[in-house]
Write a protein that holds these residues in place. Structure first.
Motif, PDB file in Angstrom:
ATOM      1  N   ARG A  22     -10.462   7.349   9.441  1.00 14.74           N
ATOM      2  CA  ARG A  22     -10.304   7.705  10.860  1.00 14.74           C
ATOM      3  C   ARG A  22      -9.315   6.769  11.563  1.00 14.74           C
ATOM      4  O   ARG A  22      -8.512   7.221  12.387  1.00 14.74           O
ATOM      5  N   ASP A  23      -9.356   5.490  11.236  1.00 12.31           N
ATOM      6  CA  ASP A  23      -8.397   4.542  11.817  1.00 12.31           C
ATOM      7  C   ASP A  23      -6.971   4.888  11.401  1.00 12.31           C
ATOM      8  O   ASP A  23      -6.044   4.833  12.208  1.00 12.31           O
ATOM      9  N   ILE A  42     -12.717  15.163   6.779  1.00  8.40           N
ATOM     10  CA  ILE A  42     -12.480  14.262   7.912  1.00  8.40           C
ATOM     11  C   ILE A  42     -11.218  14.685   8.654  1.00  8.40           C
ATOM     12  O   ILE A  42     -11.196  14.723   9.885  1.00  8.40           O
ATOM     13  N   VAL A  60     -11.234  15.764  12.541  1.00  8.67           N
ATOM     14  CA  VAL A  60     -10.433  15.056  13.546  1.00  8.67           C
ATOM     15  C   VAL A  60      -9.443  16.002  14.212  1.00  8.67           C
ATOM     16  O   VAL A  60      -9.339  16.042  15.434  1.00  8.67           O
ATOM     17  N   ASP A  89     -15.058   5.946   5.627  1.00 10.65           N
ATOM     18  CA  ASP A  89     -14.676   6.976   6.586  1.00 10.65           C
ATOM     19  C   ASP A  89     -14.064   6.352   7.835  1.00 10.65           C
ATOM     20  O   ASP A  89     -13.154   6.918   8.431  1.00 10.65           O
ATOM     21  N   HIS A  90     -14.507   5.152   8.201  1.00  7.35           N
ATOM     22  CA  HIS A  90     -13.926   4.465   9.360  1.00  7.35           C
ATOM     23  C   HIS A  90     -12.454   4.125   9.106  1.00  7.35           C
ATOM     24  O   HIS A  90     -11.624   4.262  10.005  1.00  7.35           O
TER      25      HIS A  90
END
Length: 78
Positions: free
Chosen positions: A15-16, A50, A54, A11-12
């Motif tokens: 998001r990045d 996600i 966001v 998930d990181h």
């Protein structure tokens, strides 16, 4: 947490990719940003969640928020 077991990304990393690439609006675009393609497709729902999280959080973001400029770029790209 691992989002995609087939391509092994977290998930990181999703998001990045969203933070570093304006205009990403679909799971397919996230795969491309991460240099892979969907395999079994089980992770598409999580990637979509996600994306919604966001984009939804930045829509209500105050102008002083570091993500506000990204939100403006994303909305302009629609």
């Amino acid at each position: 947490m691992i989002v995609c077991s087939c391509n092994v990304f977290s998930d990181h990393q999703v998001r990045d990719a969203l933070a570093n690439t304006a205009g990403v609006r679909s799971a397919g675009e996230v795969y491309r940003c991460l240099g892979c393609s969907p395999q079994c497709g089980r992770c598409a729902r999580t990637i979509k969640a996600i994306l919604d999280q966001v984009h939804g959080s930045c829509a209500e973001c105050p102008a002083a928020c570091p993500g506000a400029s990204l939100s403006t770029k994303l909305i302009a790209a629609e």
